[in-house]
Design a protein around this motif. Sequence first.
Motif, PDB file in Angstrom:
ATOM      1  N   THR A  51       0.721  -1.350   0.129  1.00 18.32           N
ATOM      2  CA  THR A  51      -0.157   0.115   0.095  1.00 18.32           C
ATOM      3  C   THR A  51       0.992   1.192   0.028  1.00 18.32           C
TER       4      THR A  51
ATOM      5  N   ARG B  49       0.435   5.230   0.340  1.00 21.50           N
ATOM      6  CA  ARG B  49      -0.558   6.638   0.849  1.00 21.50           C
ATOM      7  C   ARG B  49       0.247   7.558   1.376  1.00 21.50           C
ATOM      8  N   TYR B  50      -0.321   8.772   1.430  1.00 20.85           N
ATOM      9  CA  TYR B  50       0.328   9.892   1.877  1.00 20.85           C
ATOM     10  C   TYR B  50       0.674   9.556   3.369  1.00 20.85           C
TER      11      TYR B  50
ATOM     12  N   ASN C 262       1.368   9.838   6.810  1.00 18.92           N
ATOM     13  CA  ASN C 262       1.065  10.454   8.299  1.00 18.92           C
ATOM     14  C   ASN C 262       2.018  10.847   9.369  1.00 18.92           C
TER      15      ASN C 262
ATOM     16  N   TYR D 247       5.088  10.007   0.530  1.00 17.44           N
ATOM     17  CA  TYR D 247       4.230   8.773   0.675  1.00 17.44           C
ATOM     18  C   TYR D 247       4.961   7.877   1.552  1.00 17.44           C
ATOM     19  N   SER D 248       4.043   7.193   2.225  1.00 23.64           N
ATOM     20  CA  SER D 248       4.409   5.814   3.055  1.00 23.64           C
ATOM     21  C   SER D 248       4.334   4.622   2.177  1.00 23.64           C
TER      22      SER D 248
ATOM     23  N   GLU E  60       0.394  -3.617   7.693  1.00 25.78           N
ATOM     24  CA  GLU E  60       0.834  -2.292   7.310  1.00 25.78           C
ATOM     25  C   GLU E  60       1.994  -1.838   8.002  1.00 25.78           C
TER      26      GLU E  60
ATOM     27  N   ARG F 272      -0.049   8.485 -10.293  1.00 25.38           N
ATOM     28  CA  ARG F 272      -0.580   9.501  -9.483  1.00 25.38           C
ATOM     29  C   ARG F 272      -0.704  10.770  -9.847  1.00 25.38           C
TER      30      ARG F 272
END
Length: 152
Positions: free
Chosen positions: A2, A4-5, A7, A49-50, A57, A102
Amino acid sequence: MTIRYMNRPEALAYLNWAYPEPDTFYNTPKDAQPAVMDEIFADDGADYYSVLEGGDETLIGMYEFSFPDGIMSIGLGLAPAYTGQGRGHQFVLDGIAFGRQRYHYAGPVRLEVADFNARARHLYERLGFKTTGQRAAEAFGQPVTFIQMQLD
């Protein structure tokens, strides 16, 4: 996998990665972490991004994308526990593919690599990146020369 941005908890985990010799250059000193955290979440045109893996995860890597001069620039890093395992090739390809999708981008891709990081430079060359220049810099008080590379 995965992507994703990033955090704040993931950013803190990333900043606390501790690479062994000879890669300690990539460790973020504790006193620099607040400034780097601000940089990660700044609205300056760079997106972090991670890269997560598994049902829990686990943070295994990170990507950074920016577009100086309209050309996609990628920064990337694998967590210390995942380096030296033959994962780099696919990790780089996945990052490029993610960035292209993206950002709806089909042009060349740029990156910089520390001149002493022969393993990464060799990987990028195998992927088709060509050296386009170099840049002297300072990272956390240490002088370093970055090799600039591009994939057309």
